[in-house]
Design an enzyme around this catalytic site. Structure first.
Site, PDB file in Angstrom:
ATOM      1  N   VAL A  11      42.230  12.376  40.275  1.00 24.46           N
ATOM      2  CA  VAL A  11      42.024  11.656  39.142  1.00 24.46           C
ATOM      3  C   VAL A  11      40.722  10.429  39.556  1.00 24.46           C
ATOM      4  CG1 VAL A  11      43.299   9.874  37.942  1.00 24.46           C
ATOM      5  CG2 VAL A  11      44.388  11.948  38.464  1.00 24.46           C
ATOM      6  N   PHE A 254      51.169  26.842  25.947  1.00 25.41           N
ATOM      7  CA  PHE A 254      52.107  26.748  27.030  1.00 25.41           C
ATOM      8  C   PHE A 254      53.210  27.454  26.515  1.00 25.41           C
ATOM      9  CE2 PHE A 254      51.407  23.219  30.243  1.00 25.41           C
ATOM     10  CZ  PHE A 254      49.888  23.180  29.800  1.00 25.41           C
ATOM     11  N   CYS A 265      51.848  17.275  39.414  1.00 27.14           N
ATOM     12  CA  CYS A 265      52.404  16.624  38.102  1.00 27.14           C
ATOM     13  C   CYS A 265      53.499  16.862  37.482  1.00 27.14           C
ATOM     14  CB  CYS A 265      51.278  16.640  36.948  1.00 27.14           C
ATOM     15  SG  CYS A 265      49.574  15.409  37.643  1.00 27.14           S
ATOM     16  N   LYS A 268      57.045  16.783  39.584  1.00 23.06           N
ATOM     17  CA  LYS A 268      57.344  15.431  40.159  1.00 23.06           C
ATOM     18  C   LYS A 268      57.433  14.473  38.885  1.00 23.06           C
ATOM     19  CE  LYS A 268      53.107  12.910  40.813  1.00 23.06           C
ATOM     20  NZ  LYS A 268      53.074  11.701  39.656  1.00 23.06           N
TER      21      LYS A 268
HETATM   22  P1  NAD Z   1      45.420  12.406  45.404  1.00 27.37           P
HETATM   23  O1  NAD Z   1      46.491  12.369  46.452  1.00 27.37           O
HETATM   24  O2  NAD Z   1      44.532  13.516  45.116  1.00 27.37           O
HETATM   25  O3  NAD Z   1      44.653  11.015  45.453  1.00 27.37           O
HETATM   26  C1  NAD Z   1      45.113   9.724  45.652  1.00 27.37           C
HETATM   27  C2  NAD Z   1      43.939   8.839  46.732  1.00 27.37           C
HETATM   28  O4  NAD Z   1      44.110   7.786  46.932  1.00 27.37           O
HETATM   29  C3  NAD Z   1      43.835   9.531  48.125  1.00 27.37           C
HETATM   30  O5  NAD Z   1      42.819   9.919  48.425  1.00 27.37           O
HETATM   31  C4  NAD Z   1      44.543   8.433  49.011  1.00 27.37           C
HETATM   32  O6  NAD Z   1      43.791   8.507  50.338  1.00 27.37           O
HETATM   33  C5  NAD Z   1      44.110   7.220  47.907  1.00 27.37           C
HETATM   34  N1  NAD Z   1      44.923   6.137  48.559  1.00 27.37           N
HETATM   35  C6  NAD Z   1      45.965   5.943  48.762  1.00 27.37           C
HETATM   36  N2  NAD Z   1      46.193   4.767  49.028  1.00 27.37           N
HETATM   37  C7  NAD Z   1      45.238   4.138  48.775  1.00 27.37           C
HETATM   38  C8  NAD Z   1      44.838   2.748  48.819  1.00 27.37           C
HETATM   39  N3  NAD Z   1      45.844   1.587  49.016  1.00 27.37           N
HETATM   40  N4  NAD Z   1      43.464   2.288  48.611  1.00 27.37           N
HETATM   41  C9  NAD Z   1      42.615   3.213  48.383  1.00 27.37           C
HETATM   42  N5  NAD Z   1      42.693   4.436  48.351  1.00 27.37           N
HETATM   43  C10 NAD Z   1      44.256   4.925  48.491  1.00 27.37           C
HETATM   44  O7  NAD Z   1      46.233  12.079  43.912  1.00 27.37           O
HETATM   45  P2  NAD Z   1      45.817  12.433  42.357  1.00 27.37           P
HETATM   46  O8  NAD Z   1      46.063  13.943  42.091  1.00 27.37           O
HETATM   47  O9  NAD Z   1      44.397  12.020  42.185  1.00 27.37           O
HETATM   48  O10 NAD Z   1      46.835  11.714  41.608  1.00 27.37           O
HETATM   49  C11 NAD Z   1      46.632  10.186  41.391  1.00 27.37           C
HETATM   50  C12 NAD Z   1      47.545   9.746  40.341  1.00 27.37           C
HETATM   51  O11 NAD Z   1      47.293  10.260  39.165  1.00 27.37           O
HETATM   52  C13 NAD Z   1      49.193  10.309  40.524  1.00 27.37           C
HETATM   53  O12 NAD Z   1      50.000   9.222  39.917  1.00 27.37           O
HETATM   54  C14 NAD Z   1      49.323  11.491  39.518  1.00 27.37           C
HETATM   55  O13 NAD Z   1      50.627  11.701  38.998  1.00 27.37           O
HETATM   56  C15 NAD Z   1      48.163  11.227  38.331  1.00 27.37           C
HETATM   57  N6  NAD Z   1      47.620  12.184  37.771  1.00 27.37           N
HETATM   58  C16 NAD Z   1      47.144  13.277  38.404  1.00 27.37           C
HETATM   59  C17 NAD Z   1      46.360  14.373  37.700  1.00 27.37           C
HETATM   60  C18 NAD Z   1      46.016  15.575  38.654  1.00 27.37           C
HETATM   61  O14 NAD Z   1      46.052  16.720  37.865  1.00 27.37           O
HETATM   62  N7  NAD Z   1      46.102  15.714  39.910  1.00 27.37           N
HETATM   63  C19 NAD Z   1      46.475  14.384  36.405  1.00 27.37           C
HETATM   64  C20 NAD Z   1      46.950  13.361  35.708  1.00 27.37           C
HETATM   65  C21 NAD Z   1      47.636  12.125  36.391  1.00 27.37           C
END
Ligand code: NAD
Length: 438
Positions: A11, A254, A265, A268
């Site tokens: 994201v 879907f 997503c 969880k």
């Molecule tokens: P991810 O695990 O790929 O990335 C999270 C990043 O945050 C990691 O690189 C981690 O090292 C970093 N991080 C953690 N703590 C930190 C801090 N204190 N300071 C700086 N960086 C830090 O997660 P993601 O898949 O990108 O998802 C992020 C959020 O978005 C989640 O809440 C998820 O539910 C939501 N989301 C994800 C998607 C998807 O398709 N992946 C879609 C919509 C929403």
């Protein structure tokens, strides 16, 4: 605007890239140095089609860079987006520790910041988190009142595998705002986007994301249940759902039945929403049923294998596809894991292959299985092959390979990956969830 993105995962990077493409100056921040270095060298720290080429251009043009200096970079920016993970804890509730850590760092930055800065929660969080958890942390660490800085909640709806296109042309943008001034800044940030923008309070915006994901997961679980029923009547569920989906009140999306939903997503978020409801003493029978259905669905392919092969003890089974969908290397909550677990319990020997997800799968799960070097290697001397991810390249596997390489040419398709007509010509037995052909 000067934009800081905290968390350079799926994201965060897509948010940063999309903002830079809209003309903003973006710094992506992470605590993991390797991810920062990867981004600065023009490469995303994960696989997403088309992303690396755009990152390279933006980095070269000086519109996008990355850093580990979270506090000092946020202190120099106008707006910051929290994009850190909110994984499931063992009990199914959302783990907010990364949100709290990011909030502390931003709070410290706000203490140094002289002007008006808006903090935007983009991570998916339970209703009430931004208002009741993030804002107090920001106030404590900045020593400022939340009228001297802004707070928004802006849920992300991108889909891995088509993330760039989704970010460029969203269906809608939801702006949850602590107050009108906060929302106005985010509105300005999105001024190039041409889609409906809905403004509401912080908690309603958090709820939009959970409800969207829970509804989509429900559609899938419902279709899967109907597929299992169709199998009993020898009916093709895809024919049924094509007709059902033409009703404009339902829509065709879907409704593709298969081996269950995975990814970072849906599982969880449905689970977190069910826990939120439980704490609020609200019964959510539908959410519980969706979660149960999704736990059982991947085991359907094991039933099908057993039905064809008898005891699975000592049988050689290949699973093609480990990622939760094609076009990503993400294996979080992949339905391959419960399939493998079930097959191993039954005494089968399992070989797997995936074009992008093998490294992540090895890191995330520790099964006693073989990793094949390509599809050909995976098929060799197998009693059955199960398709778990519908990678386009699996469609290109020649039908003759199944007949020639496998000990017993049996294909069990959990995702409607391959063309049954081509397989039948070569004498390969083809079974699919909901095809009514067992
Ligand atoms: P991810 O695990 O790929 O990335 C999270 C990043 O945050 C990691 O690189 C981690 O090292 C970093 N991080 C953690 N703590 C930190 C801090 N204190 N300071 C700086 N960086 C830090 O997660 P993601 O898949 O990108 O998802 C992020 C959020 O978005 C989640 O809440 C998820 O539910 C939501 N989301 C994800 C998607 C998807 O398709 N992946 C879609 C919509 C929403």
């Amino acid at each position: 605007m000067r934009v800081a993105v905290i968390g350079t995962g799926y994201v965060g990077v897509v948010t940063g890239v999309s903002a830079a493409l809209d003309g903003h100056d973006v710094v992506c921040l992470d605590i993991v140095d390797e991810k920062v270095q990867s981004l600065n060298s023009g490469k995303a720290p994960f696989y997403e089609p088309g992303l690396d080429a755009v990152i390279k251009k933006l980095v070269k043009a000086g519109k996008l860079r990355a850093s580990t200096s979270v506090v000092s970079e946020v202190a120099r920016s106008d707006i910051s987006f929290i994009c850190v993970g909110t994984p499931s804890k063992k009990d199914g509730t959302a783990d907010l520790s990364y949100i709290k850590a990011a909030g502390k760092a931003i709070g410290k930055a706000l203490k140094k910041h002289k002007g008006y800065h808006v903090v935007v929660m983009k991570s998916t969080v339970p209703p009430g988190t931004t208002h009741n958890t993030l804002v107090p942390i920001l106030v404590t660490y900045s020593d400022r009142l939340p009228i001297t800085f802004g707070v928004c909640m802006n849920p992300e709806f991108l889909r891995e595998g088509s993330a760039l296109a989704d970010a460029a042309k969203p269906d809608r943008i939801v702006i949850g705002e602590l107050n009108a001034r906060s929302g106005k800044v985010l509105l300005e940030f999105y001024k190039k986007k041409k889609c409906p923008i809905l403004r509401m309070n912080l908690t309603a915006a958090e709820m939009v994301k959970y409800v969207s994901n829970s509804f989509l997961a429900t559609k899938i679980a419902f279709s899967n249940e109907m597929a299992n029923l169709c199998d009993q009547f020898g009916i093709e569920v895809y024919d049924v759902m094509e007709a059902v989906g033409l009703d404009y009140r339902i829509n065709p999306h879907f409704l593709r039945a298969g081996a269950g939903f995975g990814g970072s997503c849906f599982p969880k978020d449905v689970s977190a929403l069910a826990k939120v409801a439980k704490r609020a003493n609200v019964r959510t029978r539908i959410l519980e049923a969706v979660l149960h259905q999704n736990e059982e669905q991947p085991l359907r392919v094991i039933d099908m294998a057993e039905h064809e092969l008898g005891s699975l003890s000592g049988k050689e089974i290949a699973i093609l596809g480990l990622t939760f969908k094609p076009g990503t290397d993400d294996v979080r909550f992949s339905r391959a894991a419960p399939m493998i677990e079930g097959l191993l319990v039954m005494g089968a020997h399992v070989t797997v292959y995936d074009p992008k997800g093998m490294d992540n799968f090895k890191k995330e799960f520790h099964f006693d299985i073989k990793y094949a070097k390509d599809p050909q290697d995976a098929l060799l001397d197998k009693d059955a092959v199960i398709f778990q991810t519908e990678w386009p390249e699996f469609r290109k596997i020649p039908a003759t390979w199944y007949a020639k390489l496998m000990r017993r040419p049996l294909v069990i398709d959990g995702r409607r990956t391959v063309d049954p007509a081509k397989l039948h010509k070569e004498g390969v037995k083809y079974l699919a969830i909901g095809a009514g052909n067992q």
